[in-house]
Scaffold this active site. Structure first.
Site, PDB file in Angstrom:
ATOM      1  N   ASP A  87      -2.638  -5.004 -20.256  1.00  0.00           N
ATOM      2  CA  ASP A  87      -2.317  -5.431 -21.625  1.00  0.00           C
ATOM      3  C   ASP A  87      -3.508  -5.178 -22.553  1.00  0.00           C
ATOM      4  O   ASP A  87      -3.349  -4.730 -23.690  1.00  0.00           O
ATOM      5  CB  ASP A  87      -1.930  -6.912 -21.617  1.00  0.00           C
ATOM      6  N   ALA A 106       0.805  -1.224   0.000  1.00  0.00           N
ATOM      7  CA  ALA A 106       0.000   0.000   0.000  1.00  0.00           C
ATOM      8  C   ALA A 106       0.843   1.282   0.000  1.00  0.00           C
ATOM      9  O   ALA A 106       0.342   2.339  -0.378  1.00  0.00           O
ATOM     10  CB  ALA A 106      -0.948  -0.013   1.200  1.00  0.00           C
ATOM     11  N   ALA A 107       2.109   1.178   0.396  1.00  0.00           N
ATOM     12  CA  ALA A 107       2.950   2.384   0.375  1.00  0.00           C
ATOM     13  C   ALA A 107       3.833   2.439  -0.867  1.00  0.00           C
ATOM     14  O   ALA A 107       4.690   3.307  -0.979  1.00  0.00           O
ATOM     15  CB  ALA A 107       3.815   2.446   1.639  1.00  0.00           C
ATOM     16  N   GLY A 135       1.105  -8.071  -8.471  1.00  0.00           N
ATOM     17  CA  GLY A 135       2.556  -8.284  -8.300  1.00  0.00           C
ATOM     18  C   GLY A 135       3.071  -9.328  -9.280  1.00  0.00           C
ATOM     19  O   GLY A 135       2.445 -10.367  -9.472  1.00  0.00           O
ATOM     20  N   HIS A 185       0.866 -12.515 -18.645  1.00  0.00           N
ATOM     21  CA  HIS A 185       1.276 -11.107 -18.624  1.00  0.00           C
ATOM     22  C   HIS A 185       2.801 -11.081 -18.772  1.00  0.00           C
ATOM     23  O   HIS A 185       3.551 -10.984 -17.793  1.00  0.00           O
ATOM     24  CB  HIS A 185       0.825 -10.456 -17.309  1.00  0.00           C
ATOM     25  N   GLN A 239       4.516   2.423  -5.240  1.00  0.00           N
ATOM     26  CA  GLN A 239       4.084   3.380  -6.278  1.00  0.00           C
ATOM     27  C   GLN A 239       2.694   3.061  -6.832  1.00  0.00           C
ATOM     28  O   GLN A 239       1.899   3.964  -7.045  1.00  0.00           O
ATOM     29  CB  GLN A 239       5.049   3.606  -7.407  1.00  0.00           C
ATOM     30  N   ILE A 240       2.372   1.809  -7.055  1.00  0.00           N
ATOM     31  CA  ILE A 240       1.016   1.504  -7.535  1.00  0.00           C
ATOM     32  C   ILE A 240       0.005   1.829  -6.432  1.00  0.00           C
ATOM     33  O   ILE A 240      -1.049   2.411  -6.698  1.00  0.00           O
ATOM     34  CB  ILE A 240       0.895   0.029  -7.974  1.00  0.00           C
ATOM     35  N   ARG A 278       9.785 -10.496 -16.282  1.00  0.00           N
ATOM     36  CA  ARG A 278       8.969 -10.568 -15.065  1.00  0.00           C
ATOM     37  C   ARG A 278       9.171 -11.894 -14.355  1.00  0.00           C
ATOM     38  O   ARG A 278       9.119 -11.982 -13.141  1.00  0.00           O
ATOM     39  CB  ARG A 278       7.497 -10.346 -15.388  1.00  0.00           C
TER      40      ARG A 278
HETATM   41  P1  NAD Z   1       7.011  -0.691  -5.370  1.00  0.00           P
HETATM   42  O1  NAD Z   1       8.349  -1.273  -5.052  1.00  0.00           O
HETATM   43  O2  NAD Z   1       6.875   0.762  -5.580  1.00  0.00           O
HETATM   44  O3  NAD Z   1       6.002  -1.080  -4.214  1.00  0.00           O
HETATM   45  C1  NAD Z   1       5.856  -2.371  -3.745  1.00  0.00           C
HETATM   46  C2  NAD Z   1       5.481  -2.271  -2.284  1.00  0.00           C
HETATM   47  O4  NAD Z   1       5.158  -3.571  -1.844  1.00  0.00           O
HETATM   48  C3  NAD Z   1       6.612  -1.744  -1.402  1.00  0.00           C
HETATM   49  O5  NAD Z   1       6.134  -0.651  -0.630  1.00  0.00           O
HETATM   50  C4  NAD Z   1       6.975  -2.941  -0.531  1.00  0.00           C
HETATM   51  O6  NAD Z   1       7.371  -2.577   0.772  1.00  0.00           O
HETATM   52  C5  NAD Z   1       5.659  -3.710  -0.517  1.00  0.00           C
HETATM   53  N1  NAD Z   1       5.781  -5.132  -0.242  1.00  0.00           N
HETATM   54  C6  NAD Z   1       6.769  -5.976  -0.588  1.00  0.00           C
HETATM   55  N2  NAD Z   1       6.535  -7.195  -0.093  1.00  0.00           N
HETATM   56  C7  NAD Z   1       5.353  -7.130   0.554  1.00  0.00           C
HETATM   57  C8  NAD Z   1       4.583  -8.067   1.275  1.00  0.00           C
HETATM   58  N3  NAD Z   1       4.986  -9.325   1.437  1.00  0.00           N
HETATM   59  N4  NAD Z   1       3.421  -7.653   1.822  1.00  0.00           N
HETATM   60  C9  NAD Z   1       3.003  -6.382   1.686  1.00  0.00           C
HETATM   61  N5  NAD Z   1       3.704  -5.440   1.022  1.00  0.00           N
HETATM   62  C10 NAD Z   1       4.859  -5.822   0.458  1.00  0.00           C
HETATM   63  O7  NAD Z   1       6.438  -1.539  -6.603  1.00  0.00           O
HETATM   64  P2  NAD Z   1       5.217  -1.158  -7.543  1.00  0.00           P
HETATM   65  O8  NAD Z   1       5.722  -0.351  -8.673  1.00  0.00           O
HETATM   66  O9  NAD Z   1       4.079  -0.662  -6.716  1.00  0.00           O
HETATM   67  O10 NAD Z   1       4.893  -2.604  -8.164  1.00  0.00           O
HETATM   68  C11 NAD Z   1       4.376  -3.639  -7.379  1.00  0.00           C
HETATM   69  C12 NAD Z   1       4.311  -4.936  -8.190  1.00  0.00           C
HETATM   70  O11 NAD Z   1       3.377  -4.799  -9.259  1.00  0.00           O
HETATM   71  C13 NAD Z   1       5.623  -5.335  -8.868  1.00  0.00           C
HETATM   72  O12 NAD Z   1       5.823  -6.729  -8.746  1.00  0.00           O
HETATM   73  C14 NAD Z   1       5.415  -4.934 -10.314  1.00  0.00           C
HETATM   74  O13 NAD Z   1       6.243  -5.669 -11.195  1.00  0.00           O
HETATM   75  C15 NAD Z   1       3.957  -5.295 -10.462  1.00  0.00           C
HETATM   76  N6  NAD Z   1       3.247  -4.717 -11.620  1.00  0.00           N
HETATM   77  C16 NAD Z   1       2.356  -5.523 -12.264  1.00  0.00           C
HETATM   78  C17 NAD Z   1       1.636  -5.038 -13.361  1.00  0.00           C
HETATM   79  C18 NAD Z   1       0.653  -5.924 -14.088  1.00  0.00           C
HETATM   80  O14 NAD Z   1       0.146  -5.499 -15.146  1.00  0.00           O
HETATM   81  N7  NAD Z   1       0.320  -7.102 -13.620  1.00  0.00           N
HETATM   82  C19 NAD Z   1       1.833  -3.719 -13.762  1.00  0.00           C
HETATM   83  C20 NAD Z   1       2.753  -2.916 -13.080  1.00  0.00           C
HETATM   84  C21 NAD Z   1       3.462  -3.432 -12.006  1.00  0.00           C
HETATM   85  C1  LMR Z   2       3.984  -3.669 -16.821  1.00  0.00           C
HETATM   86  O1  LMR Z   2       3.546  -4.396 -17.719  1.00  0.00           O
HETATM   87  O2  LMR Z   2       4.112  -2.442 -16.974  1.00  0.00           O
HETATM   88  C2  LMR Z   2       4.345  -4.284 -15.486  1.00  0.00           C
HETATM   89  O3  LMR Z   2       4.178  -5.669 -15.506  1.00  0.00           O
HETATM   90  C3  LMR Z   2       5.679  -3.889 -15.013  1.00  0.00           C
HETATM   91  C4  LMR Z   2       6.780  -4.587 -15.782  1.00  0.00           C
HETATM   92  O4  LMR Z   2       7.660  -5.172 -15.138  1.00  0.00           O
HETATM   93  O5  LMR Z   2       6.735  -4.539 -17.004  1.00  0.00           O
END
Ligand code: NAD
Ligand code: LMR
Length: 328
Positions: free
Chosen positions: A162, A13-14, A133, A190, A16-17, A101
Site C-alpha cells: 500500500d 512457497a509453490a 496472507g 490492509h 504465485q507470490i 479480504r
Molecule cells: P496462491 O494461491 O498462488 O498461493 C498460495 C499457496 O499457499 C498455495 O501454493 C497453497 O498450497 C499454499 N498454502 C495454503 N495453505 C497453506 C498452509 N497452511 N501452509 C503452507 N502453504 C499453504 O496465492 P498467492 O497469490 O501466492 O497469495 C497468497 C496470499 O497472499 C493470499 O492470501 C493473498 O490474498 C495474499 N496477498 C497479500 C498481499 C498483501 O499486501 N498483504 C498482497 C498480495 C497477496
Molecule cells: C493486494 O492488495 O493486491 C492483495 O491484498 C491481494 C488482494 O486480495 O487485493
C-alpha cells in the site's frame, strides 16, 4: 563468504507470490549481497503442492545462487520453522473477484493459529515474522496471540504494498521520481479502509500536500485508487497481485533487517497505544528502523479528516479481531 547463513522460512512457497519471492531472497536482495541464506519452504502436504514445490526448488538450484547455502521442503510448520530467523507467512487462500479480504478470514485464520503455535515452539527467539496472507493484519494478530513466548514486536503485517502504491500514485501526480518521495504513511488495515496519508510527505524538501494542493483529488481519486488497487489488479489479471506483493515483502524485510537510515516506511505492527490505537491491534504505522528494530514516528498532528479515517480503519480491525476471538 564469511557471514554465517541465516534461516528464512517461506510458506505458500509453490504459490504465485512464492514464485516471485524466493529467487530474490536467494539472490541477496532481501538480506544483503553478503548474507547467505538457508530456505525452509513450507507447502501443504498435498502431493500436487509438494511436487510443484520440488519444481521450484529445481529452478532455484539451476540459478546457482552463490548465497543459497541450503534449501529444504516441508509439509509441516513444526519442521519448516525450526530455528528460523525470518518467517514470511504467505501461504493462504487469495480472494477472487467481488470478495473483500476479510471474507478470507474463515478460510485462512486457522492457518495462522497453527503457524503461530509452531513458531512459538521451534523458531529462533529473535525471529522476524511478516504476514502476507490475507487478511494480513488480523492473521498477524492471530499468529502473535498464538505465540505467547515470542516477543510481540516480532510479528508484523504487510502494508508495504500500500505504501509503495501510494508513492507511485504521488510520483505520477507530481511528475517527480518515486525515489524522491519521503515521509509517506499508510495507517491501519490492509483493506480499502487503509488511510494513505501524504500530509507530511516531501519531495526535495518541499511539501507534497502543497505541491498537489487538491483535497478533492486526495479524497476522490488518490485514496480510492490506493485502497482498491488490489481489487483492480484482480479484475485486470484474473489473479491477485503477486510480483508487486513479493517486491513489497522484500522491501519490508530488508528495511526491518538492514535499517532505513531515517527514512519512513509503513509496517503493520502491534500497537502499544500510539495515536490512541488500543494495545495489540495490528495497525499500519509510519516507522523508521535501525539495528533490526522498528520505531513508530510519533508526535504527528492528526486533523479531523485523518482522525475520521483512522477511526474507520480501526473499527474494521476491531471487528475482524472480534470475529477470531474463538480461535485464540
Ligand atoms: P496462491 O494461491 O498462488 O498461493 C498460495 C499457496 O499457499 C498455495 O501454493 C497453497 O498450497 C499454499 N498454502 C495454503 N495453505 C497453506 C498452509 N497452511 N501452509 C503452507 N502453504 C499453504 O496465492 P498467492 O497469490 O501466492 O497469495 C497468497 C496470499 O497472499 C493470499 O492470501 C493473498 O490474498 C495474499 N496477498 C497479500 C498481499 C498483501 O499486501 N498483504 C498482497 C498480495 C497477496
Ligand atoms: C493486494 O492488495 O493486491 C492483495 O491484498 C491481494 C488482494 O486480495 O487485493
Amino acid at each position: 563468504m564469511s557471514k554465517k547463513p541465516v534461516r528464512v522460512a517461506v510458506t505458500g512457497a509453490a504459490g504465485q507470490i512464492g514464485y516471485a519471492l524466493l529467487f530474490r531472497i536467494a539472490s541477496g536482495e532481501m538480506l544483503g549481497k553478503d548474507q547467505p541464506v538457508i530456505l525452509q519452504l513450507l507447502e501443504i502436504p498435498d502431493e500436487k503442492a509438494q511436487k510443484a514445490l520440488k519444481g521450484v526448488m529445481m529452478e532455484l538450484d539451476d540459478c546457482a545462487f552463490p548465497l543459497l547455502a541450503g534449501m529444504e521442503a516441508h509439509g509441516d510448520a513444526m519442521t519448516a520453522f525450526k530455528d528460523t530467523d525470518y518467517a514470511l507467512l504467505v501461504g493462504a487462500r487469495p480472494r477472487g473477484p467481488g470478495m473483500e479480504r476479510k471474507d478470507l478470514l474463515a478460510a485462512n485464520a486457522q492457518i495462522f493459529t497453527a503457524q503461530g503455535k509452531a513458531l512459538d515452539k521451534v523458531a529462533s527467539r529473535n525471529v522476524k515474522v511478516l504476514v502476507v496472507g490475507n487478511p494480513a493484519n488480523t492473521n498477524a494478530y492471530i499468529a502473535m496471540k498464538s505465540a505467547p513466548s515470542l516477543p510481540r514486536e516480532n510479528f508484523t503485517a504487510m502494508l508495504r504494498l500500500d505504501h509503495n502504491r501510494a508513492a507511485s500514485q504521488i510520483a505520477a501526480k507530481t511528475g517527480k521520481p518515486v525515489s524522491s518521495i519521503e515521509k509517506l504513511a499508510v495507517w491501519g488495515n490492509h483493506s480499502p479502509t487503509m488511510y494513505a496519508d501524504y500530509r507530511f510527505a516531501t519531495i526535495d524538501g518541499k511539501s507534497v500536500k502543497e505541491m498537489i494542493n487538491d483535497d478533492v483529488w486526495n479524497k476522490d481519486t488518490f485514496l480510492p485508487t490506493v485502497g482498491k488497487r488490489g481489487a483492480a489488479i484482480i479484475e485486470a489479471r484474473g489473479l491477485s497481485s503477486a510480483a508487486s506483493a513479493a517486491n513489497a515483502a522484500i522491501d519490508h524485510m530488508r528495511d526491518w533487517a538492514l535499517g532505513t537510515n531515517g527514512k519512513w516506511v509503513t509496517m503493520g505492527i502491534p500497537s502499544n497505544g500510539e495515536y490512541g490505537i488500543p494495545k495489540d491491534v495490528m495497525f499500519g504505522y509510519p516507522v523508521t528502523t535501525e539495528n533490526g528494530k522498528y520505531k513508530i514516528v510519533e508526535g504527528l498532528p492528526i486533523d479531523a479528516f485523518s482522525q475520521e479515517r483512522i477511526n474507520l480503519t480501526l473499527k474494521e480491525l476491531q471487528e475482524e479481531q472480534d470475529g477470531v476471538k474463538h480461535l485464540l
